[in-house]
Motif scaffolding. Structure first.
Motif, PDB file in Angstrom:
ATOM      1  N   ILE A 176       0.821  -1.221   0.000  1.00  6.05           N
ATOM      2  CA  ILE A 176       0.000   0.000   0.000  1.00  6.05           C
ATOM      3  C   ILE A 176       0.853   1.268   0.000  1.00  6.05           C
ATOM      4  CG2 ILE A 176      -1.678   1.343   1.348  1.00  6.05           C
ATOM      5  CD1 ILE A 176      -2.964  -1.368   2.110  1.00  6.05           C
ATOM      6  N   PRO A 177       1.804   1.458   0.953  1.00  6.61           N
ATOM      7  CA  PRO A 177       2.599   2.693   0.902  1.00  6.61           C
ATOM      8  C   PRO A 177       3.470   2.788  -0.347  1.00  6.61           C
ATOM      9  CG  PRO A 177       3.440   1.225   2.606  1.00  6.61           C
ATOM     10  CD  PRO A 177       2.161   0.640   2.117  1.00  6.61           C
ATOM     11  N   ILE A 178       3.943   1.646  -0.840  1.00  6.51           N
ATOM     12  CA  ILE A 178       4.771   1.676  -2.048  1.00  6.51           C
ATOM     13  C   ILE A 178       3.944   2.146  -3.236  1.00  6.51           C
ATOM     14  CG2 ILE A 178       6.248   0.296  -3.563  1.00  6.51           C
ATOM     15  CD1 ILE A 178       7.275   0.675  -0.634  1.00  6.51           C
ATOM     16  N   LEU A 179       2.710   1.648  -3.349  1.00  7.50           N
ATOM     17  CA  LEU A 179       1.828   2.091  -4.442  1.00  7.50           C
ATOM     18  C   LEU A 179       1.488   3.575  -4.312  1.00  7.50           C
ATOM     19  CD1 LEU A 179      -0.590  -0.972  -4.688  1.00  7.50           C
ATOM     20  CD2 LEU A 179       1.182  -0.308  -6.321  1.00  7.50           C
ATOM     21  N   LEU A 180       1.270   4.051  -3.072  1.00 12.65           N
ATOM     22  CA  LEU A 180       1.007   5.470  -2.867  1.00 12.65           C
ATOM     23  C   LEU A 180       2.197   6.323  -3.288  1.00 12.65           C
ATOM     24  CD1 LEU A 180      -0.820   5.411   0.591  1.00 12.65           C
ATOM     25  CD2 LEU A 180      -1.825   5.939  -1.634  1.00 12.65           C
ATOM     26  N   LEU A 181       3.401   5.869  -2.955  1.00 15.47           N
ATOM     27  CA  LEU A 181       4.607   6.612  -3.356  1.00 15.47           C
ATOM     28  C   LEU A 181       4.772   6.629  -4.870  1.00 15.47           C
ATOM     29  CD1 LEU A 181       7.199   5.485  -0.668  1.00 15.47           C
ATOM     30  CD2 LEU A 181       6.204   7.752  -0.948  1.00 15.47           C
ATOM     31  N   LEU A 182       4.518   5.485  -5.502  1.00 17.24           N
ATOM     32  CA  LEU A 182       4.618   5.438  -6.966  1.00 17.24           C
ATOM     33  C   LEU A 182       3.581   6.350  -7.609  1.00 17.24           C
ATOM     34  CD1 LEU A 182       5.204   1.612  -7.555  1.00 17.24           C
ATOM     35  CD2 LEU A 182       6.845   3.463  -7.875  1.00 17.24           C
ATOM     36  N   GLY A 183       2.362   6.357  -7.071  1.00 15.26           N
ATOM     37  CA  GLY A 183       1.323   7.243  -7.588  1.00 15.26           C
ATOM     38  C   GLY A 183       1.694   8.708  -7.412  1.00 15.26           C
ATOM     39  N   GLY A 184       2.226   9.062  -6.231  1.00 11.64           N
ATOM     40  CA  GLY A 184       2.654  10.438  -5.983  1.00 11.64           C
ATOM     41  C   GLY A 184       3.784  10.857  -6.901  1.00 11.64           C
ATOM     42  N   THR A 185       4.729   9.940  -7.151  1.00 12.09           N
ATOM     43  CA  THR A 185       5.840  10.237  -8.063  1.00 12.09           C
ATOM     44  C   THR A 185       5.327  10.456  -9.481  1.00 12.09           C
ATOM     45  OG1 THR A 185       7.288   8.872  -6.705  1.00 12.09           O
ATOM     46  CG2 THR A 185       8.049   9.377  -8.929  1.00 12.09           C
ATOM     47  N   PHE A 186       4.364   9.625  -9.897  1.00  9.73           N
ATOM     48  CA  PHE A 186       3.791   9.775 -11.238  1.00  9.73           C
ATOM     49  C   PHE A 186       3.092  11.122 -11.390  1.00  9.73           C
ATOM     50  CE2 PHE A 186       0.000   9.388 -13.938  1.00  9.73           C
ATOM     51  CZ  PHE A 186       0.606   9.135 -15.158  1.00  9.73           C
TER      52      PHE A 186
END
Length: 199
Positions: A176-186
């Protein structure tokens, strides 16, 4: 003449009032006038701490998932061949990376039913232990998930569906936090590209 003098006095009074107001403005210190810069740097620091916390959270739960998964193995009854493994040597691994805690990567000479033999290095958590060096145990060999690769099994390390489900649950929490970080980076990259293209 008197009206003209009154107008001049009025203009003079207005000019003096404007000069006094300008003098008061110049006495205001820039630091007290604009507290925006310190707030920005504080907010940026807090943002980086949140990012670091999310990375650590994802890493810890990912390692916990791998640790839990190590307490279950492939089903021994699904082995396509069975053999006798003599543990030759072991190396200690850990404490962090591919799971939390220590485990042993061991090399074993295996004689399969039917006469074939070979030497195998097995790096599966909890499969062999260093105190088994020199002993002979029964192991099985089977196909990996979806037919890819080879997996080894032991009767002493049974397949535990509840443990596997718990491991997958921890893996989902870790993602979950990894996906949130990837989404924020995108989103940040997309906004930066849009800002450059507008110029």
């Amino acid at each position: 003449m008197r009206k003209l003098q009154q107008r001049l006095d009025k203009i003079k009074d207005n000019n003096q009032a404007a000069d006094a107001l300008a003098g008061r403005r110049s006495e205001v210190k820039p630091e007290s006038a604009s507290p925006v810069a310190p707030e920005r740097s504080r907010g940026r620091r807090r943002g980086w701490l949140i990012v670091l916390g999310m990375v650590v959270f994802g890493f810890v739960f990912g390692e916990l998932a791998l640790t839990v998964q190590g307490w279950s193995g492939p089903d021994f009854s699904d082995a396509r061949r069975v053999g006798k493994a003599t543990v030759v040597s072991c190396e200690r691994r850990g404490p962090i990376g591919w799971g939390i805690g220590y485990w042993d990567q061991c090399t074993a000479d295996v004689v399969w039913d039917g006469g074939f033999s070979g030497r195998y290095a097995i790096d599966r958590r909890n499969f062999f232990h260093a105190d088994e060096v020199g002993t002979t145990v029964t192991i099985g060999e089977g196909a990996g998930s979806r037919g890819g690769g080879v997996v080894f099994s032991r009767p002493e390390l049974p397949h535990r569906p509840a443990v596997v489900a718990l491991g997958w649950g921890l893996a989902v929490i870790a993602s979950i936090p990894i996906l949130l970080l990837l989404g924020g980076t995108f989103v940040a990259a997309r906004d930066a590209i849009r800002g450059v293209s507008k110029r």
